[in-house]
Design a protein around this motif. Sequence first.
Motif, PDB file in Angstrom:
ATOM      1  N   ALA A  14      -3.196  13.331 -47.938  1.00  0.00           N
ATOM      2  CA  ALA A  14      -4.408  13.599 -47.168  1.00  0.00           C
ATOM      3  C   ALA A  14      -4.245  13.335 -45.681  1.00  0.00           C
ATOM      4  CB  ALA A  14      -5.557  12.760 -47.717  1.00  0.00           C
ATOM      5  N   SER A  15      -3.343  12.440 -45.320  1.00  0.00           N
ATOM      6  CA  SER A  15      -3.164  12.086 -43.903  1.00  0.00           C
ATOM      7  C   SER A  15      -1.719  12.295 -43.484  1.00  0.00           C
ATOM      8  CB  SER A  15      -3.558  10.625 -43.672  1.00  0.00           C
ATOM      9  OG  SER A  15      -4.925  10.433 -43.922  1.00  0.00           O
ATOM     10  N   THR A  16      -1.564  12.681 -42.215  1.00  0.00           N
ATOM     11  CA  THR A  16      -0.236  12.925 -41.648  1.00  0.00           C
ATOM     12  C   THR A  16      -0.215  12.467 -40.193  1.00  0.00           C
ATOM     13  OG1 THR A  16      -0.867  15.151 -40.933  1.00  0.00           O
ATOM     14  CG2 THR A  16       0.146  14.956 -43.110  1.00  0.00           C
ATOM     15  N   TYR A  17       0.990  12.264 -39.658  1.00  0.00           N
ATOM     16  CA  TYR A  17       1.137  12.092 -38.215  1.00  0.00           C
ATOM     17  C   TYR A  17       2.506  12.629 -37.827  1.00  0.00           C
ATOM     18  CZ  TYR A  17       3.460   7.579 -39.336  1.00  0.00           C
ATOM     19  OH  TYR A  17       4.280   6.599 -39.842  1.00  0.00           O
ATOM     20  N   TYR A  18       2.603  13.016 -36.553  1.00  0.00           N
ATOM     21  CA  TYR A  18       3.771  13.743 -36.085  1.00  0.00           C
ATOM     22  C   TYR A  18       4.283  13.180 -34.759  1.00  0.00           C
ATOM     23  CZ  TYR A  18       2.235  17.338 -39.398  1.00  0.00           C
ATOM     24  OH  TYR A  18       1.860  18.014 -40.534  1.00  0.00           O
ATOM     25  N   ALA A  19       5.534  13.453 -34.489  1.00  0.00           N
ATOM     26  CA  ALA A  19       6.080  13.217 -33.152  1.00  0.00           C
ATOM     27  C   ALA A  19       5.445  14.229 -32.207  1.00  0.00           C
ATOM     28  CB  ALA A  19       7.586  13.378 -33.161  1.00  0.00           C
ATOM     29  N   ASP A  20       5.246  13.826 -30.963  1.00  0.00           N
ATOM     30  CA  ASP A  20       4.632  14.722 -29.980  1.00  0.00           C
ATOM     31  C   ASP A  20       5.430  16.015 -29.819  1.00  0.00           C
ATOM     32  OD1 ASP A  20       3.553  12.047 -27.734  1.00  0.00           O
ATOM     33  OD2 ASP A  20       2.659  12.861 -29.567  1.00  0.00           O
ATOM     34  N   SER A  21       6.740  15.908 -29.945  1.00  0.00           N
ATOM     35  CA  SER A  21       7.617  17.049 -29.707  1.00  0.00           C
ATOM     36  C   SER A  21       7.467  18.161 -30.748  1.00  0.00           C
ATOM     37  CB  SER A  21       9.078  16.596 -29.660  1.00  0.00           C
ATOM     38  OG  SER A  21       9.431  15.960 -30.870  1.00  0.00           O
ATOM     39  N   VAL A  22       6.906  17.833 -31.910  1.00  0.00           N
ATOM     40  CA  VAL A  22       6.788  18.844 -32.973  1.00  0.00           C
ATOM     41  C   VAL A  22       5.347  19.115 -33.361  1.00  0.00           C
ATOM     42  CG1 VAL A  22       9.037  18.113 -33.879  1.00  0.00           C
ATOM     43  CG2 VAL A  22       6.927  17.269 -34.956  1.00  0.00           C
ATOM     44  N   ASN A  23       4.421  18.333 -32.841  1.00  0.00           N
ATOM     45  CA  ASN A  23       3.010  18.478 -33.203  1.00  0.00           C
ATOM     46  C   ASN A  23       2.518  19.884 -32.861  1.00  0.00           C
ATOM     47  OD1 ASN A  23       0.610  17.582 -34.256  1.00  0.00           O
ATOM     48  ND2 ASN A  23      -0.080  16.610 -32.376  1.00  0.00           N
ATOM     49  N   GLY A  24       1.915  20.522 -33.861  1.00  0.00           N
ATOM     50  CA  GLY A  24       1.435  21.883 -33.668  1.00  0.00           C
ATOM     51  C   GLY A  24       2.426  22.947 -34.088  1.00  0.00           C
ATOM     52  N   ARG A  25       3.686  22.565 -34.270  1.00  0.00           N
ATOM     53  CA  ARG A  25       4.717  23.517 -34.710  1.00  0.00           C
ATOM     54  C   ARG A  25       5.208  23.217 -36.120  1.00  0.00           C
ATOM     55  NH1 ARG A  25       9.534  23.638 -32.238  1.00  0.00           N
ATOM     56  NH2 ARG A  25       9.464  21.446 -31.588  1.00  0.00           N
TER      57      ARG A  25
END
Length: 123
Positions: free
Chosen positions: A55-66
């Motif tokens: 249900a929850s995720t988090y990403y590195a800024d460099s890949v967020n949105g891709r």
Amino acid sequence: VQLQASGGGLVQAGGSLRLSCAASGRTFNGYPMGWFRQPPGQERDFVAAITSGGASTYYADSVNGRFTISRDKAKNTAYLQMNSLKPEDTAVYYCAVLLRRWGTKNPTDFGSWGQGTQVTVSS
């Protein structure tokens, strides 16, 4: 639990790949897990993480949105969908189980590292 990443390959910039992380030996469905990558000659960097339930995720800024992380409990497998790939995404990608606090990006907080899969993005 043993993890095995697969799905890497050679792709042109702007292309997509989907990586898989399969667990064997025992289920990893009760654990959050994450993806990391290690470019040649560099340290291993955090990419994304997902809770045990998905249900929850988090990403590195460099890949967020891709990039998008997901998991299929029935298949005991996690995925990393990578879109709009860039040459700087070139690395060996690894999956691992999160053993400590949610939200961490420190590879020492993860375990059960499996063999990685090579992703090469050409310009």
